[in-house]
Design a protein around this motif. Structure first.
Motif, PDB file in Angstrom:
ATOM      1  N   HIS A 159       0.835  -1.197   0.000  1.00  0.00           N
ATOM      2  CA  HIS A 159       0.000   0.000   0.000  1.00  0.00           C
ATOM      3  C   HIS A 159       0.873   1.252   0.000  1.00  0.00           C
ATOM      4  O   HIS A 159       0.639   2.196   0.763  1.00  0.00           O
ATOM      5  CB  HIS A 159      -0.928   0.000   1.222  1.00  0.00           C
ATOM      6  CG  HIS A 159      -1.729  -1.252   1.365  1.00  0.00           C
ATOM      7  ND1 HIS A 159      -2.839  -1.510   0.588  1.00  0.00           N
ATOM      8  CD2 HIS A 159      -1.564  -2.328   2.170  1.00  0.00           C
ATOM      9  CE1 HIS A 159      -3.339  -2.694   0.921  1.00  0.00           C
ATOM     10  NE2 HIS A 159      -2.580  -3.211   1.876  1.00  0.00           N
ATOM     11  N   TYR A 199       0.895  13.849   4.655  1.00  0.00           N
ATOM     12  CA  TYR A 199      -0.093  14.505   5.522  1.00  0.00           C
ATOM     13  C   TYR A 199       0.530  14.839   6.877  1.00  0.00           C
ATOM     14  O   TYR A 199       0.399  15.959   7.380  1.00  0.00           O
ATOM     15  CB  TYR A 199      -1.315  13.593   5.701  1.00  0.00           C
ATOM     16  CG  TYR A 199      -2.294  14.071   6.730  1.00  0.00           C
ATOM     17  CD1 TYR A 199      -3.089  15.190   6.491  1.00  0.00           C
ATOM     18  CD2 TYR A 199      -2.426  13.420   7.946  1.00  0.00           C
ATOM     19  CE1 TYR A 199      -3.994  15.639   7.451  1.00  0.00           C
ATOM     20  CE2 TYR A 199      -3.323  13.859   8.903  1.00  0.00           C
ATOM     21  CZ  TYR A 199      -4.104  14.968   8.653  1.00  0.00           C
ATOM     22  OH  TYR A 199      -4.993  15.406   9.598  1.00  0.00           O
ATOM     23  N   GLU A 206       1.341   3.800  -1.984  1.00  0.00           N
ATOM     24  CA  GLU A 206       0.745   5.107  -2.271  1.00  0.00           C
ATOM     25  C   GLU A 206       0.009   5.657  -1.052  1.00  0.00           C
ATOM     26  O   GLU A 206       0.088   6.848  -0.748  1.00  0.00           O
ATOM     27  CB  GLU A 206      -0.212   4.977  -3.463  1.00  0.00           C
ATOM     28  CG  GLU A 206      -0.718   6.306  -3.973  1.00  0.00           C
ATOM     29  CD  GLU A 206      -1.568   6.145  -5.234  1.00  0.00           C
ATOM     30  OE1 GLU A 206      -2.201   7.155  -5.600  1.00  0.00           O
ATOM     31  OE2 GLU A 206      -1.605   5.058  -5.829  1.00  0.00           O
ATOM     32  N   ILE A 207      -0.677   4.785  -0.341  1.00  0.00           N
ATOM     33  CA  ILE A 207      -1.389   5.206   0.870  1.00  0.00           C
ATOM     34  C   ILE A 207      -0.387   5.635   1.938  1.00  0.00           C
ATOM     35  O   ILE A 207      -0.556   6.669   2.599  1.00  0.00           O
ATOM     36  CB  ILE A 207      -2.305   4.085   1.392  1.00  0.00           C
ATOM     37  CG1 ILE A 207      -3.441   3.859   0.391  1.00  0.00           C
ATOM     38  CG2 ILE A 207      -2.835   4.393   2.779  1.00  0.00           C
ATOM     39  CD1 ILE A 207      -4.258   2.616   0.646  1.00  0.00           C
ATOM     40  N   TYR A 208       0.685   4.861   2.101  1.00  0.00           N
ATOM     41  CA  TYR A 208       1.701   5.199   3.092  1.00  0.00           C
ATOM     42  C   TYR A 208       2.366   6.532   2.764  1.00  0.00           C
ATOM     43  O   TYR A 208       2.575   7.359   3.650  1.00  0.00           O
ATOM     44  CB  TYR A 208       2.748   4.083   3.202  1.00  0.00           C
ATOM     45  CG  TYR A 208       3.831   4.403   4.197  1.00  0.00           C
ATOM     46  CD1 TYR A 208       3.546   4.440   5.559  1.00  0.00           C
ATOM     47  CD2 TYR A 208       5.123   4.711   3.790  1.00  0.00           C
ATOM     48  CE1 TYR A 208       4.533   4.747   6.484  1.00  0.00           C
ATOM     49  CE2 TYR A 208       6.109   5.015   4.706  1.00  0.00           C
ATOM     50  CZ  TYR A 208       5.810   5.037   6.055  1.00  0.00           C
ATOM     51  OH  TYR A 208       6.784   5.358   6.970  1.00  0.00           O
ATOM     52  N   GLU A 209       2.688   6.757   1.501  1.00  0.00           N
ATOM     53  CA  GLU A 209       3.290   8.029   1.090  1.00  0.00           C
ATOM     54  C   GLU A 209       2.356   9.197   1.384  1.00  0.00           C
ATOM     55  O   GLU A 209       2.799  10.259   1.849  1.00  0.00           O
ATOM     56  CB  GLU A 209       3.646   7.988  -0.390  1.00  0.00           C
ATOM     57  CG  GLU A 209       4.835   7.106  -0.701  1.00  0.00           C
ATOM     58  CD  GLU A 209       5.087   6.966  -2.198  1.00  0.00           C
ATOM     59  OE1 GLU A 209       4.647   7.844  -2.974  1.00  0.00           O
ATOM     60  OE2 GLU A 209       5.728   5.970  -2.576  1.00  0.00           O
ATOM     61  N   ALA A 210       1.069   9.019   1.109  1.00  0.00           N
ATOM     62  CA  ALA A 210       0.088  10.080   1.379  1.00  0.00           C
ATOM     63  C   ALA A 210      -0.003  10.344   2.883  1.00  0.00           C
ATOM     64  O   ALA A 210      -0.072  11.501   3.315  1.00  0.00           O
ATOM     65  CB  ALA A 210      -1.274   9.701   0.808  1.00  0.00           C
ATOM     66  N   TYR A 211       0.014   9.285   3.667  1.00  0.00           N
ATOM     67  CA  TYR A 211      -0.030   9.418   5.121  1.00  0.00           C
ATOM     68  C   TYR A 211       1.190  10.191   5.627  1.00  0.00           C
ATOM     69  O   TYR A 211       1.067  11.107   6.454  1.00  0.00           O
ATOM     70  CB  TYR A 211      -0.105   8.027   5.766  1.00  0.00           C
ATOM     71  CG  TYR A 211       0.111   8.042   7.246  1.00  0.00           C
ATOM     72  CD1 TYR A 211      -0.887   8.473   8.107  1.00  0.00           C
ATOM     73  CD2 TYR A 211       1.327   7.638   7.793  1.00  0.00           C
ATOM     74  CE1 TYR A 211      -0.678   8.496   9.482  1.00  0.00           C
ATOM     75  CE2 TYR A 211       1.550   7.655   9.151  1.00  0.00           C
ATOM     76  CZ  TYR A 211       0.536   8.084   9.995  1.00  0.00           C
ATOM     77  OH  TYR A 211       0.750   8.114  11.344  1.00  0.00           O
TER      78      TYR A 211
END
Length: 114
Positions: A22, A32, A24-29
């Motif tokens: 995941h 943020y 992309e989700i981790y990078e977004a997190y």
């Protein structure tokens, strides 16, 4: 703090799993978190890390607390400032949480003095 040594491998493996499956989700997190930390408001760097130390102490997130203590030290917080942030947890969230936080802080300081 043998528990931390044992848990660190499990935590690292779990993070690697998250990044691999995941990413992309981790990078977004992560982005943020950086934005909130750096651009979320007027608090200075040291204050932000002291708040994170207190929150990690209250939540009893040992790995996060260790990480936040190290980052607070790197940002220029003194041991006394970090200890104060941990002590502030007791009246609101409980003495045992504060005592665990102090153990972790003392363990980190001892490791750094070696």
């Amino acid at each position: 703090m043998d528990r931390q040594v044992e848990n660190s491998e499990v935590i690292r493996e779990n993070l690697e799993y998250l990044v691999k499956n995941h990413g992309e989700i981790y990078e977004a997190y992560c982005r943020y978190g950086e934005l909130v930390h750096e651009k979320g408001g007027p608090l200075d760097e040291k204050t932000r890390w002291l708040i994170k130390v207190a929150l990690s102490t209250e939540g009893q997130y040992e790995y996060a607390l260790r990480t936040h203590i190290l980052k607070a030290l790197k940002a220029g917080c003194t041991r006394e400032e970090i200890e104060h942030a941990i002590l502030l947890v007791a009246p609101t969230s409980g003495f045992p949480k504060t005592m665990e936080g102090l153990l972790i802080l003392r363990d980190i300081i001892k490791e750094q003095e070696k």
